[in-house]
Motif scaffolding. Structure first.
Motif, PDB file in Angstrom:
ATOM      1  N   TYR A  77       0.794  -1.232   0.000  1.00 51.25           N
ATOM      2  CA  TYR A  77       0.000   0.000   0.000  1.00 51.25           C
ATOM      3  C   TYR A  77       0.829   1.286   0.000  1.00 51.25           C
ATOM      4  O   TYR A  77       0.443   2.265  -0.640  1.00 51.25           O
ATOM      5  CB  TYR A  77      -0.925   0.013   1.237  1.00 51.25           C
ATOM      6  CG  TYR A  77      -1.879  -1.149   1.266  1.00 51.25           C
ATOM      7  CD1 TYR A  77      -2.983  -1.185   0.413  1.00 51.25           C
ATOM      8  CD2 TYR A  77      -1.676  -2.223   2.122  1.00 51.25           C
ATOM      9  CE1 TYR A  77      -3.860  -2.259   0.414  1.00 51.25           C
ATOM     10  CE2 TYR A  77      -2.558  -3.305   2.135  1.00 51.25           C
ATOM     11  CZ  TYR A  77      -3.641  -3.316   1.279  1.00 51.25           C
ATOM     12  OH  TYR A  77      -4.511  -4.371   1.279  1.00 51.25           O
ATOM     13  N   VAL A 128       4.027   3.487  -0.971  1.00 57.01           N
ATOM     14  CA  VAL A 128       5.143   3.591  -1.906  1.00 57.01           C
ATOM     15  C   VAL A 128       6.167   4.564  -1.332  1.00 57.01           C
ATOM     16  O   VAL A 128       5.801   5.602  -0.782  1.00 57.01           O
ATOM     17  CB  VAL A 128       4.659   4.084  -3.284  1.00 57.01           C
ATOM     18  CG1 VAL A 128       5.812   4.108  -4.285  1.00 57.01           C
ATOM     19  CG2 VAL A 128       3.514   3.212  -3.791  1.00 57.01           C
ATOM     20  N   ASN A 129       7.464   4.178  -1.442  1.00 57.68           N
ATOM     21  CA  ASN A 129       8.527   5.059  -0.946  1.00 57.68           C
ATOM     22  C   ASN A 129       8.364   5.285   0.561  1.00 57.68           C
ATOM     23  O   ASN A 129       8.208   6.403   1.037  1.00 57.68           O
ATOM     24  CB  ASN A 129       8.507   6.397  -1.703  1.00 57.68           C
ATOM     25  CG  ASN A 129       9.742   7.250  -1.426  1.00 57.68           C
ATOM     26  OD1 ASN A 129      10.799   6.739  -1.054  1.00 57.68           O
ATOM     27  ND2 ASN A 129       9.596   8.565  -1.619  1.00 57.68           N
ATOM     28  N   SER A 157      11.545  13.233  -5.536  1.00 53.69           N
ATOM     29  CA  SER A 157      10.820  13.414  -6.798  1.00 53.69           C
ATOM     30  C   SER A 157      11.673  14.274  -7.725  1.00 53.69           C
ATOM     31  O   SER A 157      12.864  14.450  -7.489  1.00 53.69           O
ATOM     32  CB  SER A 157       9.467  14.082  -6.539  1.00 53.69           C
ATOM     33  OG  SER A 157       9.658  15.422  -6.139  1.00 53.69           O
ATOM     34  N   ALA A 204       9.033  11.546  -3.350  1.00 52.43           N
ATOM     35  CA  ALA A 204       8.267  10.923  -4.432  1.00 52.43           C
ATOM     36  C   ALA A 204       7.094  10.134  -3.853  1.00 52.43           C
ATOM     37  O   ALA A 204       7.207   9.511  -2.786  1.00 52.43           O
ATOM     38  CB  ALA A 204       9.171  10.005  -5.245  1.00 52.43           C
ATOM     39  N   ASN A 205       5.966  10.190  -4.558  1.00 45.31           N
ATOM     40  CA  ASN A 205       4.766   9.409  -4.249  1.00 45.31           C
ATOM     41  C   ASN A 205       4.017   9.862  -2.998  1.00 45.31           C
ATOM     42  O   ASN A 205       3.011   9.255  -2.620  1.00 45.31           O
ATOM     43  CB  ASN A 205       5.100   7.914  -4.111  1.00 45.31           C
ATOM     44  CG  ASN A 205       5.780   7.355  -5.339  1.00 45.31           C
ATOM     45  OD1 ASN A 205       6.979   7.081  -5.318  1.00 45.31           O
ATOM     46  ND2 ASN A 205       5.048   7.214  -6.425  1.00 45.31           N
ATOM     47  N   TRP A 206       4.498  10.899  -2.322  1.00 44.95           N
ATOM     48  CA  TRP A 206       3.796  11.458  -1.180  1.00 44.95           C
ATOM     49  C   TRP A 206       3.094  12.745  -1.604  1.00 44.95           C
ATOM     50  O   TRP A 206       3.636  13.548  -2.374  1.00 44.95           O
ATOM     51  CB  TRP A 206       4.753  11.755  -0.026  1.00 44.95           C
ATOM     52  CG  TRP A 206       5.293  10.506   0.623  1.00 44.95           C
ATOM     53  CD1 TRP A 206       6.350   9.749   0.216  1.00 44.95           C
ATOM     54  CD2 TRP A 206       4.771   9.876   1.794  1.00 44.95           C
ATOM     55  NE1 TRP A 206       6.530   8.681   1.043  1.00 44.95           N
ATOM     56  CE2 TRP A 206       5.568   8.726   2.053  1.00 44.95           C
ATOM     57  CE3 TRP A 206       3.720  10.154   2.658  1.00 44.95           C
ATOM     58  CZ2 TRP A 206       5.348   7.872   3.124  1.00 44.95           C
ATOM     59  CZ3 TRP A 206       3.507   9.305   3.737  1.00 44.95           C
ATOM     60  CH2 TRP A 206       4.297   8.177   3.964  1.00 44.95           C
ATOM     61  N   GLN A 237      -0.178   9.752   2.140  1.00 43.45           N
ATOM     62  CA  GLN A 237      -0.579   8.917   1.014  1.00 43.45           C
ATOM     63  C   GLN A 237      -2.000   8.427   1.258  1.00 43.45           C
ATOM     64  O   GLN A 237      -2.466   8.385   2.408  1.00 43.45           O
ATOM     65  CB  GLN A 237       0.362   7.720   0.833  1.00 43.45           C
ATOM     66  CG  GLN A 237       1.760   8.119   0.363  1.00 43.45           C
ATOM     67  CD  GLN A 237       2.616   6.924  -0.050  1.00 43.45           C
ATOM     68  OE1 GLN A 237       2.109   5.884  -0.465  1.00 43.45           O
ATOM     69  NE2 GLN A 237       3.941   7.100   0.034  1.00 43.45           N
ATOM     70  N   PHE A 276      -5.014   5.366  -0.037  1.00 47.34           N
ATOM     71  CA  PHE A 276      -5.285   4.101  -0.715  1.00 47.34           C
ATOM     72  C   PHE A 276      -6.461   3.440  -0.001  1.00 47.34           C
ATOM     73  O   PHE A 276      -6.905   3.890   1.067  1.00 47.34           O
ATOM     74  CB  PHE A 276      -4.057   3.180  -0.696  1.00 47.34           C
ATOM     75  CG  PHE A 276      -3.289   3.227   0.590  1.00 47.34           C
ATOM     76  CD1 PHE A 276      -3.736   2.543   1.713  1.00 47.34           C
ATOM     77  CD2 PHE A 276      -2.126   3.987   0.701  1.00 47.34           C
ATOM     78  CE1 PHE A 276      -3.053   2.588   2.898  1.00 47.34           C
ATOM     79  CE2 PHE A 276      -1.432   4.047   1.898  1.00 47.34           C
ATOM     80  CZ  PHE A 276      -1.890   3.353   3.002  1.00 47.34           C
TER      81      PHE A 276
END
Length: 398
Positions: free
Chosen positions: A235, A237-238, A246, A257-259, A304, A306
């Motif tokens: 679930y 990432v990074n 990023s 990145a990915n946040w 994040q 999900f």
């Protein structure tokens, strides 16, 4: 004087003749006129406990004429006969008595030869185990367990040798849906289950030998166990440590990145921020900071989002150094965004003020599949306030 002497001799002779007559009467009555003949007795007798049964063993050292061993118990109310065929050597005799009541019993063992002569009795006390004993057997306890990817690591509590425990039989399902069985020794403190099916449960039971002479191994009841599962890779990432940058920023201030980061977190110029790459840090850290030239952060968020299935979870955030000023939360909320800083107490699913230099844990439960947002948030004035986090983990709890 001579008359007295002769009288004494006469009386002594009569006494001796009388004693001989009584011995002859005893032999005629009890021994058919002969001496007692005994068969050789069983030697080195041992009692071997069992489950509803017992084995009695011993040695036949002498007397090749022995043809039978009889065992009596319950005050001779019960008995067992074992035919014997002697060899020229020392023979070992083993007799197993089945369907015995649980408890301690005294057994009398007598041998007979081919002429019907019996041996001197040999007695021994032994124990039979049964349902009462088995109901008291407890499983070895697990200190903790963690399922990461395709392996489970178990840490065991000490298993006391005085209980007769030998170890544990453990069964689990592998990634090919095949049942695997392993034995965990009593002295093992750590066990790794390889190729483990993610999120599945395993069963185990503990083996006992109540006596070193016991002929049966006893088992506790199987216990089903689910361990916490590290679902971070599914679930988040990074998740760190060593957060990836990023496209923005190459110096100290970067963007994770990915946040998802709010604009006030990206306050280091050129729309960069949220990731601190200071060379004094052990690794890159998620960061919300205000002061030392950085503007205030009124409603900062790094998170994040999900969808999680129903279940129990634990969010663990490893914090670095944090200032004492400002409002700094770790938050889990239903939906696709974190609530504003002033609404966290009312709208968050769970939250806590971050504690620096420690693992901060938030446990929460979802009764149905739901989108969630989780991460860091802060309200800070620009007078030297900050919060850092080096690692984020999400566990699914049993």
């Amino acid at each position: 004087m001579k008359t007295v002497k002769y009288l004494t001799i006469l009386l002594s002779t009569i006494a001796v003749l009388g004693a001989c007559r009584k011995m002859d009467d005893y032999k005629d009555k009890y021994l058919d006129g002969g001496s007692i003949t005994y068969a050789g007795k069983i030697d080195s007798v041992k009692a071997h406990p069992g489950d509803g049964r017992i084995m009695l063993s011993g040695l036949l050292i002498a007397d090749p004429k022995i043809t039978e061993l009889r065992i009596y118990w319950n005050n001779y109310a019960d008995s067992f006969s074992l035919p014997i065929t002697r060899t020229p050597n020392v023979d070992t005799v083993r007799a197993i008595l089945n369907k015995m009541e649980e408890g301690v019993k005294t057994f009398t063992m007598t041998t007979f030869d081919k002429y019907g002569n019996r041996s001197v009795n040999v007695t021994i006390t032994g124990r039979i185990y049964g349902n009462t004993y088995k109901s008291l057997l407890l499983n070895r306890t697990i200190k903790d367990g963690l399922n990461i990817a395709d392996s489970v690591t178990l840490n065991w509590n000490v298993l006391d040798a005085s209980t007769g425990a030998l170890g544990c039989e453990l069964q689990y399902t592998d990634n090919n849906s095949m049942l695997q069985t392993i034995f965990v020794k009593r002295t093992d403190t750590r066990t790794v289950l390889k190729n483990y099916k993610l999120g599945s449960k395993f069963n185990y039971r503990t083996l006992f030998l109540p006596d070193t002479l016991a002929i049966d191994t006893f088992y506790s009841k199987f216990q089903e166990v689910a361990v916490k599962t590290d679902v971070t890779p599914l679930y988040i990432v990074n998740a760190g440590p060593g957060f990836a940058n990023s496209a923005g920023g190459t110096a100290r201030w970067q963007t994770p990145a990915n946040w998802i980061t709010t604009a006030d977190v990206r306050n280091a110029g050129s729309d960069i921020g949220g990731l601190d790459n200071g060379n004094w840090l052990p690794s890159k850290a998620l960061s919300i900071e205000a002061g030392w030239g950085l503007p205030a952060v009124p409603n900062g968020k790094v998170y994040q989002t999900f969808t999680l299935p129903a279940g129990k979870y634990s969010l663990i955030v490893t914090a670095g150094d944090c200032s004492t000023g400002g409002t700094k939360y770790i938050t889990v909320a239903k939906g696709t965004t974190l609530p504003d800083i002033g609404n966290v107490p009312a709208d968050a699913l769970v939250y806590k003020t971050i504690v620096k230099n420690s693992d901060n844990t938030l446990d929460f439960t979802l009764t149905d599949a739901s989108p969630v947002a989780l991460g860091l948030q802060a309200g800070m004035t620009a007078d030297g306030n900050f919060m850092k986090a080096f690692k984020v983990r999400l566990m699914r709890l049993p």
